[in-house]
Design a protein around this motif. Structure first.
Motif, short mmCIF file in Angstrom:
data_model
loop_
_atom_site.label_atom_id
_atom_site.label_comp_id
_atom_site.label_asym_id
_atom_site.label_seq_id
_atom_site.Cartn_x
_atom_site.Cartn_y
_atom_site.Cartn_z
N HIS A 66 0.82 -1.21 0.00
CA HIS A 66 0.00 0.00 0.00
C HIS A 66 0.86 1.27 0.00
O HIS A 66 0.43 2.31 -0.51
CB HIS A 66 -0.94 -0.01 1.21
N GLU A 67 2.05 1.19 0.58
CA GLU A 67 2.92 2.37 0.57
C GLU A 67 3.45 2.66 -0.83
O GLU A 67 3.45 3.80 -1.29
CB GLU A 67 4.09 2.17 1.53
N ALA A 68 3.87 1.62 -1.51
CA ALA A 68 4.37 1.81 -2.88
C ALA A 68 3.25 1.78 -3.90
O ALA A 68 3.46 2.10 -5.07
CB ALA A 68 5.39 0.73 -3.20
N GLU A 69 2.05 1.37 -3.43
CA GLU A 69 0.88 1.29 -4.30
C GLU A 69 1.15 0.42 -5.52
O GLU A 69 0.89 0.81 -6.67
CB GLU A 69 0.41 2.69 -4.73
N GLN A 70 1.65 -0.77 -5.25
CA GLN A 70 1.90 -1.71 -6.34
C GLN A 70 1.85 -3.14 -5.82
O GLN A 70 2.14 -3.40 -4.64
CB GLN A 70 3.26 -1.45 -6.99
N PRO A 71 1.47 -4.07 -6.67
CA PRO A 71 1.40 -5.47 -6.25
C PRO A 71 2.81 -6.05 -6.06
O PRO A 71 3.75 -5.64 -6.73
CB PRO A 71 0.68 -6.16 -7.41
N ILE A 72 2.95 -6.98 -5.12
CA ILE A 72 4.23 -7.65 -4.89
C ILE A 72 3.97 -9.16 -4.80
O ILE A 72 2.86 -9.59 -4.47
CB ILE A 72 4.92 -7.16 -3.59
N THR A 73 5.01 -9.90 -5.11
CA THR A 73 4.91 -11.36 -5.09
C THR A 73 6.04 -11.94 -4.25
O THR A 73 7.20 -11.57 -4.43
CB THR A 73 4.98 -11.94 -6.51
N HIS A 74 5.68 -12.82 -3.32
CA HIS A 74 6.67 -13.51 -2.50
C HIS A 74 6.82 -14.95 -3.02
O HIS A 74 5.82 -15.62 -3.28
CB HIS A 74 6.23 -13.54 -1.03
N GLU A 75 8.06 -15.38 -3.14
CA GLU A 75 8.34 -16.74 -3.58
C GLU A 75 8.86 -17.57 -2.40
O GLU A 75 9.74 -17.13 -1.67
CB GLU A 75 9.38 -16.77 -4.70
N VAL A 76 8.28 -18.75 -2.23
CA VAL A 76 8.74 -19.69 -1.19
C VAL A 76 9.11 -21.00 -1.87
O VAL A 76 8.25 -21.69 -2.41
CB VAL A 76 7.65 -19.93 -0.13
N THR A 77 10.40 -21.32 -1.86
CA THR A 77 10.88 -22.53 -2.53
C THR A 77 11.29 -23.57 -1.49
O THR A 77 11.99 -23.26 -0.54
CB THR A 77 12.08 -22.22 -3.44
N THR A 78 10.83 -24.79 -1.69
CA THR A 78 11.16 -25.91 -0.83
C THR A 78 11.92 -26.95 -1.64
O THR A 78 11.47 -27.35 -2.72
CB THR A 78 9.89 -26.55 -0.25
N TYR A 79 13.07 -27.38 -1.10
CA TYR A 79 13.88 -28.41 -1.77
C TYR A 79 13.77 -29.72 -1.01
O TYR A 79 13.82 -29.75 0.21
CB TYR A 79 15.35 -27.98 -1.82
#
Length: 227
Positions: A66-79
């Motif tokens: 909301h501060e940057a007013e843009q969507p973000i994506t978090h990646e979670v990788t499991t090995y």
């Protein structure tokens, strides 16, 4: 003892075509595929390099900043490793451990990453050879074969606590052999039990602790002039 850490280069990852097509068609928001790479021991005197390979999944979690007013994506990788070579030694073992027990124990470390049931079965074999080292015969006075349960029962007379641990390993090994399936947490517990049992059988640390505890109680915590 050092810790295996990722090498300077990241793991190489590949997603098979069938996985990409399925994810696209069903709107799955994750990737799944295979990986390979190297791990390196961080202990300066060691520096061992381990090849690792297996499968991976990457999940994508979408949010909005909301501060940057843009969507973000978090990646979670499991090995999930399916191969490690040379395999890390999961537990410690006494230097006095006989050759046959050590050979099968080291093999169990390899199988730990490949197949839990096979690993459990190999640990059962370790118990057989461990009993050999402590003079528990494989045959009775008549020359009849003694199964592992009977041999462990003989150990109960002198080492009841360790016999219980070895019996747990026996049952897990049986399940691995006959059912082809063992619980991951049970396998970890049995590795821990085997480590403890070997330490006690060879070094008797608990007995030494109890002796020292009684000595300290006897002198009421004051310096013992007799030592």
């Amino acid at each position: 003892m050092g810790t295996l850490r990722t090498d300077t280069k990241p793991f190489q990852r590949e997603e098979p075509q069938h996985s990409r097509l399925r994810n696209r068609d069903e709107n799955y928001d994750y990737e799944a595929g295979r990986f390979k790479g190297f791990l390196r021991c961080d202990r300066q005197q060691c520096g061992e390099i381990v090849v690792v390979a297996g499968s991976f999944t990457t999940e994508f979690h979408h949010d909005f900043d909301h501060e940057a007013e843009q969507p973000i994506t978090h990646e979670v990788t499991t090995y999930r490793p399916h191969l490690m070579s040379p395999a890390p030694e999961i537990i410690q073992y006494p230097k006095k451990l006989n050759k046959d027990s050590k050979e099968h124990l080291l093999r169990s470390f390899v199988l730990f990453w490949v197949d839990y049931a096979s690993c459990a079965n190999r640990l059962r074999i370790v118990v057989e050879y461990l009993l050999d080292q402590f003079g528990i015969e494989r045959e009775n006075a008549k020359g009849d074969f003694l199964n592992l349960a009977s041999r462990i029962e003989k150990l109960t007379k002198t080492k009841p606590d360790q016999a219980d641990y070895l019996n747990a390993l026996r049952w897990l090994g049986n399940a691995g052999s006959h059912d082809g399936n063992v619980d991951f947490n049970d396998l970890l517990w049995c590795l821990d039990m085997l480590e403890h049992a070997m330490i006690e059988l060879f070094e008797e640390r608990d007995a030494k602790r109890r002796t020292e505890a009684k000595r300290i109680i006897a002198v009421k915590g004051k310096p013992d002039v007799r030592r």
